[in-house]
Design a protein around this motif. Structure first.
Motif, PDB file in Angstrom:
ATOM      1  N   LYS B   3     -55.028  84.323-152.425  1.00 31.05           N
ATOM      2  CA  LYS B   3     -56.222  84.785-153.121  1.00 31.05           C
ATOM      3  C   LYS B   3     -56.714  86.060-152.444  1.00 31.05           C
ATOM      4  CE  LYS B   3     -57.334  80.322-154.966  1.00 31.05           C
ATOM      5  NZ  LYS B   3     -56.178  79.614-154.333  1.00 31.05           N
ATOM      6  N   TRP B   6     -62.762  87.243-153.703  1.00 25.87           N
ATOM      7  CA  TRP B   6     -63.679  86.117-153.863  1.00 25.87           C
ATOM      8  C   TRP B   6     -64.761  86.504-154.866  1.00 25.87           C
ATOM      9  CZ3 TRP B   6     -65.286  82.344-149.514  1.00 25.87           C
ATOM     10  CH2 TRP B   6     -64.168  81.971-148.756  1.00 25.87           C
ATOM     11  N   VAL B  18     -60.813  90.685-150.353  1.00 24.01           N
ATOM     12  CA  VAL B  18     -60.758  90.220-148.960  1.00 24.01           C
ATOM     13  C   VAL B  18     -59.505  90.753-148.262  1.00 24.01           C
ATOM     14  CG1 VAL B  18     -62.241  88.222-149.272  1.00 24.01           C
ATOM     15  CG2 VAL B  18     -59.787  87.970-149.641  1.00 24.01           C
ATOM     16  N   ALA B  30     -60.819  83.594-156.208  1.00 24.69           N
ATOM     17  CA  ALA B  30     -61.407  82.250-156.251  1.00 24.69           C
ATOM     18  C   ALA B  30     -62.923  82.340-156.378  1.00 24.69           C
ATOM     19  CB  ALA B  30     -61.050  81.484-154.989  1.00 24.69           C
TER      20      ALA B  30
END
Lengths: 383, 94
Positions: B3, B6, B18, B30
């Protein structure tokens, strides 16, 4: 029950450091105060540029800040030096209320050299006496902890600040006292802060404090958006003050606010206290320490390096680039949270554990590197 | 799949990278509040910590993060674009 090893002071307050503090009351007394600190090993000095021709609330705040440093439980005993005896005595009297040893000196009529000699003889006795103080076990409910974020970026709002919120939740449940502030940096999230107040009166008090601060900072006609967000904030991805504020208030976690305090006002209640502060790092940490915080949790995104002369400042970052390039300033690398290596509960627990270890004597990065920023807040011009 | 961004809240119009993202990457992110996955294709290089638009935002419309208003779009923003001071502005202190 979690405990730490601290120093019990005469008034029953618990410190986590054991400083003999040399305080200059005014700018003119810095030379004598630093002279004492150079002669007597193990003393700590807090030079500053203020203390002459201040008046009203601005003078009260300086006195409260200087006295607050002397009163702080991390301080075993105090040497205070001022140019003249009357104002010096006002601060000495406030420190003396704690029951700790305080000796005040004034320079007029004696000169620097005689003052340094007299004060140094006293400081010598104080450091030897303080060296025999022993740490004992106390419950974490005795701790008073502050928090602030600096050179924030979006990793602060995603990870570091929620981690403080999680650790503050553990401290709240344990019955500790926590401080939070940064009045301009709740702009855009002030409604969320207001919702945390436990009574309608506190809600009104907070909102008035917020509005007054906003009126003050916008009254100069300058474009604040050149300062807020800072250039470092923008480099880190923060676009607006609202975004910065929404990240900032993650530090509240789920805690309720039990009281609203003025600059450097000592908390009366356990739990989370909101204090009016500037959002500048060293100023805010100075105000929290003056209010009696014995330890500080500082989150950073792009790499703020602030410390304090009398309280340990724990530095944590979730930005992997900052941890890689400025690792010597970081006590807790929290970048794993962004990589889903652990969850927020575990992250908060890790920070809480570090708070307890630091309270018990673990040296922080800022202490090891000698960061001793003492930055009293000045409210307006002197006479 | 790793992922790479965020999203604070299901209402948000932006996510936060990230890690450093390249232009044209098919990304999975996510939601922090629900844990659910969200997919988007980046149309620009976006550095770690900077924001990516999750949907089109018209000039003058509010930009949402944390489920709250962080400012207004100063130009039309397309999904996948970099969102920062060049296309979003504070609604305070003006």
């Amino acid at each position: 029950m979690t405990t730490f090893l601290g120093y019990e002071r005469e008034n029953g307050r618990i410190g986590v450091r054991n400083h003999v503090l040399v305080i200059p009351l005014d700018d003119l007394s810095n030379t004598s105060a630093v002279g004492v600190q150079k002669l007597i090993q193990g003393t700590t000095v807090i030079p500053h540029p203020y203390g002459r021709l201040q008046f009203g609330p601005d003078l009260d705040l300086l006195f409260r800040t200087l006295a607050g440093f002397g009163r702080n439980p991390n301080v075993a005993s105090v040497v205070l030096i001022g140019i003249e005896p009357n104002w010096t005595q006002k601060v000495a009297d406030s420190i003396a209320q704690t029951g700790k040893r305080i000796e005040a000196f004034s320079i007029e009529g004696h000169g620097d050299l005689k003052t340094i000699e007299k004060a140094s003889r006293v400081a010598r006795d104080m450091v030897i006496k303080a060296s025999e103080n022993r740490r004992k076990e106390f419950d974490v409910s005795e701790l008073v902890v502050g928090t602030k974020c600096g050179e924030s970026d979006t990793t602060s709002g995603l990870a570091s600040n929620p981690t403080v919120g999680s650790a503050y939740g553990i401290l709240e449940a344990a019955g500790a006292t926590m401080l939070i502030g940064e009045t301009t940096e709740v702009t855009g999230a002030e409604h969320l802060v207001a919702d945390r107040m436990v009574t309608p009166e506190l809600r009104q008090k907070f909102l008035k404090m917020f509005q007054d601060y906003n009126t003050e900072v916008t009254s100069h006609g300058a474009d604040l958006l050149g300062s807020q967000p800072t250039q470092g904030n923008i480099k880190g991805g923060l676009s607006t003050i609202e975004e910065k504020a929404l990240g900032n208030v993650q530090k509240f976690g789920k805690c309720k606010v039990v009281d609203v305090l003025e600059y450097a006002e000592e908390p009366r209640k356990k739990g989370l206290n909101y204090m009016n502060t500037s959002s500048a790092g060293a100023e805010a940490v100075t105000l929290f320490a003056a209010a009696g915080a014995v330890l500080h949790i500082f989150t950073t995104g792009q790499g703020n390096i602030v410390g304090n002369p009398i309280i340990p400042v724990i530095k944590t970052s979730a930005n992997p680039k900052t941890v890689a390039t400025m690792g010597e300033h970081i006590d807790l690398d929290n970048s794993g949270l962004l990589r889903f290596e652990y969850d927020l509960n575990e992250s908060g627990r890790r920070l809480f554990d570090l708070v307890v270890r630091t309270a018990s004597g673990r040296i922080t990065a800022a202490e090891a590197l000698g960061h001793v920023e003492f930055s009293p807040t000045k409210l307006y011009v002197s006479a | 799949m790793t992922k790479k961004f965020w999203v604070h809240s299901a209402h948000d119009s932006v996510g936060v990278a990230v890690e450093d993202l390249s232009a044209g990457e098919a990304l999975t992110g996510a939601y922090m509040d629900t844990g659910g996955e969200v997919r988007i294709q980046s149309s620009a290089a976006i550095p770690l910590g900077h924001k990516i638009a999750l949907r089109d935002v018209k000039k003058g419309d509010k930009v949402l993060e944390y489920g709250e208003v962080i400012g207004a779009a100063t130009q039309d923003i397309r999904a996948g674009e970099h969102v920062h001071t060049h296309n979003v502005k504070s609604l305070r202190w003006g």
